[in-house]
Design a protein around this motif. Structure first.
Motif, mmCIF file in Angstrom:
data_model
loop_
_atom_site.group_PDB
_atom_site.id
_atom_site.type_symbol
_atom_site.label_atom_id
_atom_site.label_comp_id
_atom_site.label_asym_id
_atom_site.label_seq_id
_atom_site.Cartn_x
_atom_site.Cartn_y
_atom_site.Cartn_z
ATOM 1 N N ASN A 139 -44.925 -62.991 60.686
ATOM 2 C CA ASN A 139 -43.696 -63.669 61.128
ATOM 3 C C ASN A 139 -42.514 -62.709 61.135
ATOM 4 N N TYR A 140 -42.445 -61.892 60.092
ATOM 5 C CA TYR A 140 -41.334 -60.934 60.007
ATOM 6 C C TYR A 140 -41.364 -59.985 61.201
ATOM 7 N N LEU A 141 -42.572 -59.479 61.515
ATOM 8 C CA LEU A 141 -42.709 -58.529 62.619
ATOM 9 C C LEU A 141 -42.268 -59.140 63.948
ATOM 10 N N PHE A 142 -42.687 -60.387 64.189
ATOM 11 C CA PHE A 142 -42.331 -60.994 65.476
ATOM 12 C C PHE A 142 -40.857 -61.375 65.539
ATOM 13 N N ASN A 143 -40.277 -61.762 64.386
ATOM 14 C CA ASN A 143 -38.826 -62.001 64.369
ATOM 15 C C ASN A 143 -38.059 -60.728 64.676
ATOM 16 N N LEU A 144 -38.552 -59.650 64.098
ATOM 17 C CA LEU A 144 -37.920 -58.342 64.301
ATOM 18 C C LEU A 144 -37.952 -57.972 65.788
ATOM 19 N N LEU A 145 -39.106 -58.186 66.392
ATOM 20 C CA LEU A 145 -39.277 -57.868 67.809
ATOM 21 C C LEU A 145 -38.326 -58.706 68.663
ATOM 22 N N GLU A 146 -38.246 -60.004 68.342
ATOM 23 C CA GLU A 146 -37.404 -60.906 69.112
ATOM 24 C C GLU A 146 -35.931 -60.471 69.016
ATOM 25 N N THR A 147 -35.482 -60.221 67.797
ATOM 26 C CA THR A 147 -34.091 -59.809 67.597
ATOM 27 C C THR A 147 -33.820 -58.486 68.309
ATOM 28 N N PHE A 148 -34.768 -57.569 68.192
ATOM 29 C CA PHE A 148 -34.609 -56.243 68.804
ATOM 30 C C PHE A 148 -34.453 -56.373 70.321
ATOM 31 N N LEU A 149 -35.343 -57.146 70.929
ATOM 32 C CA LEU A 149 -35.294 -57.265 72.388
ATOM 33 C C LEU A 149 -34.013 -57.968 72.837
ATOM 34 N N LYS A 150 -33.637 -59.027 72.115
ATOM 35 C CA LYS A 150 -32.409 -59.743 72.500
ATOM 36 C C LYS A 150 -31.221 -58.805 72.466
ATOM 37 N N LYS A 151 -31.217 -57.914 71.472
ATOM 38 C CA LYS A 151 -30.080 -57.022 71.288
ATOM 39 C C LYS A 151 -30.118 -55.841 72.265
ATOM 40 N N LYS A 152 -31.313 -55.385 72.604
ATOM 41 C CA LYS A 152 -31.426 -54.093 73.289
ATOM 42 C C LYS A 152 -31.817 -54.140 74.756
#
Ligand code: IPE
Ligand code: IPE
Ligand code: MG
Length: 215
Positions: A69-82
């Motif tokens: 879950n942490y990994l996919f949250n990280l990915l989601e936040t990263f993509l939204k930001k970048k």
């Protein structure tokens, strides 16, 4: 043409880095993202056209749910930001893998791919839910179902990486000398570099040294 057109990386060692310095595997995953950004920039500076990053394997589903879950949250936040910044930098994002994700992740991945699909400075292939044996198996099933000739070309053209030239260089960080089910077909002729460094401590200099050594 640049003799180095495609670099593939097994980004390993986040968990160990996190445990060693922050007492948490997940903090290592977060730190690893900083390396991803640095490596993307070096790739662009060196006019390398394809960068394939192994971020989550079909085997990684066996990890604890909290880490997944942490990994996919990280990915989601990263993509939204970048993703807008990637788009401005003319970067195309492509996801390779089985794509068995929760809907929110599927949606953001699709959106990011669509937004950047016409870009051409660098193509980042993000290997997520990726396993090479499964990829080859799916290719063979596709060939059989469509009654195609069983040939090297038809196999290559039925992989997730169809139309992408094979990597000249494969890098694995994290001081482990194995391939962990990554790109087994595509790296038949790649030079392989193993780095003892954990992914969060792998830096621009390490990457440039490998590029120079290859050239
Ligand atoms: C990152 O490294 C790769 C991912 C699966 C996200 P690891 O999480 O495998 O880190 P180590 O190898 O346990 O240190
Ligand atoms: C390889 O690392 C997969 C990714 C970098 C995503 P792993 O840590 O999952 O591989 P093993 O377990 O060492 O083979
Ligand atoms: Mg690992």
């Amino acid at each position: 043409m640049n003799p180095l057109n495609h670099v593939a990386i097994i980004m390993d060692g986040n968990g160990r880095w996190g445990l060693k310095y922050k007492n948490s595997r997940n903090k290592g995953h977060k730190e690893g993202l900083k390396t991803v950004e640095k490596i993307i920039q070096i790739t662009i500076n060196n006019k390398i056209k394809y960068l394939t990053l192994f971020a989550f394997s079909t085997e990684n589903w066996k990890r604890p749910k909290s880490e997944i879950n942490y990994l996919f949250n990280l990915l989601e936040t990263f993509l939204k930001k970048k993703i807008d910044e990637f788009n401005k930098k003319n970067i195309k994002l492509k996801i390779i893998g089985e794509k068995k994700f929760p809907k929110n992740i599927k949606d953001i991945l699709k959106k990011s791919e669509n937004l950047t699909k016409k870009n051409s400075a660098l193509q980042i292939n993000l290997a997520l839910d990726y396993g090479s044996k499964k990829e080859i198996l799916n290719a063979i099933k596709y060939i059989s179902k469509n009654k195609l000739k069983i040939s090297e070309n038809n196999i290559s053209n039925s992989l997730y990486t169809k139309k992408i030239p094979d990597p000249e260089v494969l890098i694995r960080t994290g001081n482990t000398n194995r391939l962990s089910n990554f790109l087994l077909w595509q790296i038949s002729y790649s030079e392989i570099f193993f780095s003892k460094k954990l992914w969060p401590e792998f830096n621009q200099k390490d990457f440039i040294r490998i590029i120079k050594k290859f050239k």
